[in-house]
Design an enzyme around this catalytic site. Structure first.
Site, PDB file in Angstrom:
ATOM      1  N   HIS A  14      -2.598   0.048  12.922  1.00 20.09           N
ATOM      2  CA  HIS A  14      -1.240   0.631  12.968  1.00 20.09           C
ATOM      3  C   HIS A  14      -1.236   2.015  13.638  1.00 20.09           C
ATOM      4  O   HIS A  14      -0.514   2.920  13.202  1.00 20.09           O
ATOM      5  CB  HIS A  14      -0.634   0.733  11.553  1.00 20.09           C
ATOM      6  CG  HIS A  14      -0.424  -0.598  10.897  1.00 20.09           C
ATOM      7  ND1 HIS A  14       0.732  -1.322  11.033  1.00 20.09           N
ATOM      8  CD2 HIS A  14      -1.225  -1.341  10.116  1.00 20.09           C
ATOM      9  CE1 HIS A  14       0.633  -2.452  10.351  1.00 20.09           C
ATOM     10  NE2 HIS A  14      -0.557  -2.486   9.798  1.00 20.09           N
ATOM     11  N   ASN A  30       5.108  -5.337   6.467  1.00 19.49           N
ATOM     12  CA  ASN A  30       5.059  -5.775   7.868  1.00 19.49           C
ATOM     13  C   ASN A  30       6.360  -6.503   8.201  1.00 19.49           C
ATOM     14  O   ASN A  30       7.194  -6.717   7.328  1.00 19.49           O
ATOM     15  CB  ASN A  30       3.887  -6.742   8.079  1.00 19.49           C
ATOM     16  CG  ASN A  30       2.559  -6.020   8.279  1.00 19.49           C
ATOM     17  OD1 ASN A  30       2.519  -4.894   8.753  1.00 19.49           O
ATOM     18  ND2 ASN A  30       1.483  -6.678   7.925  1.00 19.49           N
TER      19      ASN A  30
END
Ligand code: NDP
Length: 479
Positions: free
Chosen positions: A54, A127
């Protein structure tokens, strides 16, 4: 407007910020030019370690507003009454790429929310997909290595990815989402978020419910095709970052509806689907979505590094009325996220403005450490128990005991686990054109992969749905 005098970081006025201190017009330079030394040294240290996953992200501040009463399920004060508002900060991201990588690539997207509640921060670190590739945290670093670069060539490798996936059938559900249209969202505004794990709610009667969180875009789901994503990755690699910032700057505030699925505690035992398996969803017909509130993003960061790069989310940050579950991946993340922040930002990362709880924190007895930047507890007592009235525990915040059973052992998580039905359900709910695009995208990705790996993976697609396996085999010229 009167300009302010430039200083060093210690506040000493600077006489010349254009010319270094040199012996004669053409140098050499003097080591005593501290302003020059400080600028060079600080510049060398501007970067902190990027997140190992990420790394590329964008974020914004906003508000959560309760629209429906769910106090029968949770005593969390954030949900205490309809109309109640709570400030928050969201960070969106891609997963596999480096900090400078392109936004539009095929990848899951991170959707992390930090709610600044009156009972401390609640982080929902999700997510844009309701499931994940692995179900045991022992496999997490192996999986991520396949999404990064080959150790020798330093190139991304389809061979590594499909080798791992073909040997890990639990990945099939998430692989199907990844290669579907939703694997390339048009922007962060046009995708859903999911808490993905099963969490728990505790209500005022101290009853436990299992819960899944769903955050559905009010902008509508919009995706790029594979071709559009590839083109945009070259033409405007920061398009999602730009889109989010511009929308908020133009007061076109993006919104999401916040829902929960609720399962009474005892139902998990006999539910036909493992309730704590991160590769599975709870079908809506079993556990319908219950509307809770609206999440709106309405303020851009003033400073990207402060507000987004240093934003530190952890699923371990929960508030009374919200708890964990036995989900093995969640258990792993409860350790891993805070550990990553200690490494990237230092032990006092929770004192940075974006991470600091807005509630009055009666501080734990922790002290000191690198970059402690508050009063460090002043002259207050730093051990407990003590006889000088320092803060103490309050048993009203204990959760009801959770019954667990089973002998300690390494259990084969693939044994008797159905990795195919839900991937097949997803394939079958797509219309024919979406199925064709899914199979095109997969075949394209597998083109250079070794035949034995392809054969192994085709069996998984076929087990999910024969048309799924056959369609990809046909595209790859395999019987
Ligand atoms: P439903 O028909 O009730 O729900 C289907 C869900 O699939 C909707 O939430 C829809 O999202 C979502 N969806 C549609 N296309 C895609 C895609 N390409 N990638 C990911 N999600 C998509 O069925 P069930 O609840 O019985 O679930 C069937 C399958 O749907 C599951 O196996 C799972 O793969 C997928 N799904 C299920 C979710 C759940 O929590 N039950 C959540 C998300 C996906 P939308 O409403 O936004 O169009």
């Amino acid at each position: 407007m009167a300009t302010k005098t430039l200083t060093t970081t210690s506040g000493n006025p600077v006489g010349d910020n254009q010319n270094s201190l040199s012996a004669g017009r053409f140098g050499p330079l003097a080591l005593e030019d501290y302003h020059l030394i400080e600028k060079l040294a600080h510049f060398n240290r501007e970067r902190i370690p990027e997140r190992v996953v990420h790394a590329k992200g964008a974020g914004a501040f906003g508000t959560f507003t309760v629209t429906h009463d769910i106090t029968q399920y949770t005593k969390a004060k954030i949900f205490a009454e309809v109309g109640k508002k709570t400030d928050l900060v969201v960070r969106f991201s891609t997963v596999g790429g480096e900090k400078g990588s392109a936004d539009p690539v095929r990848d899951p997207r991170g959707f992390a929310v930090k709610f600044y509640t009156e009972e401390g921060n609640w982080d929902l670190v999700g997510n844009n997909t309701p499931v994940f590739f692995v179900r045991d945290p022992l496999k997490f670093s192996d999986f991520i290595h396949t999404q990064k670069r080959d150790p020798q060539t330093n190139l991304p490798s389809a061979e590594m990815m499909w080798d791992f996936w073909s040997l890990s059938p639990e990945s099939l559900h998430q692989v199907t989402i990844l290669f579907s249209d939703r694997g390339t969202p048009k922007s962060y505004r046009h995708m859903n978020g999911y808490g993905s794990h099963t969490f728990s709610f505790i209500n005022h009667a101290n009853e436990r419910f299992w819960v899944k969180f769903h955050i559905k875009t009010a902008q509508g789901i919009k995706n790029n095709t594979a071709e559009q994503a590839t083109r945009l990755a070259g033409e405007n690699p920061n398009d999602a970052t730009q889109d989010l910032f511009n929308a908020i700057a133009q007061s076109d505030f993006p919104r999401w509806k916040f829902y929960v699925q609720i399962m009474p505690e005892h139902e998990a035992t006999n539910y036909r689907i493992p309730a704590f398996d991160l590769t599975k969803v709870w079908p809506h017909k079993d556990y319908p979505l219950i509307e809770v509130g609206i999440l709106e993003l309405n303020r851009n960061p003033d400073n990207y590094f402060n507000d987004v790069e240093q934003a530190a989310y952890s699923p371990a940050n929960i508030v009374p009325g919200i708890g964990f579950s036995p989900d093995k991946m969640l258990q792993g993340r409860l350790f891993a996220y805070a550990d990553a922040h200690r490494y990237r930002l230092g032990i006092n990362y929770h004192l940075l403005a974006v991470n600091k709880a807005k509630s009055p924190t009666v501080c734990p007895y922790t002290r000191d450490g690198f970059m402690r930047c508050d009063d460090n507890g002043g002259n207050a007592v730093n051990y407990e128990p003590n006889s000088v009235g320092g803060p103490t525990q309050d048993p009203q915040y204990l959760e009801p005991p959770l019954a667990l059973h089973g002998d300690l052992g390494h259990y084969d998580h693939r044994q008797d686990n159905d990795d195919y039905s839900q991937a097949g359900d997803l394939f079958r709910l797509m219309d024919s054109a979406a199925q064709q695009r899914l199979m095109d995208n997969i075949a394209q990705s597998m083109q250079t992969v070794s035949r034995d790996i392809v054969q192994r993976q085709l069996k998984h697609f076929h087990a999910a749905d024969p048309a799924y396996g056959d369609g990809i085999a046909q595209r790859l010229g395999i019987k």
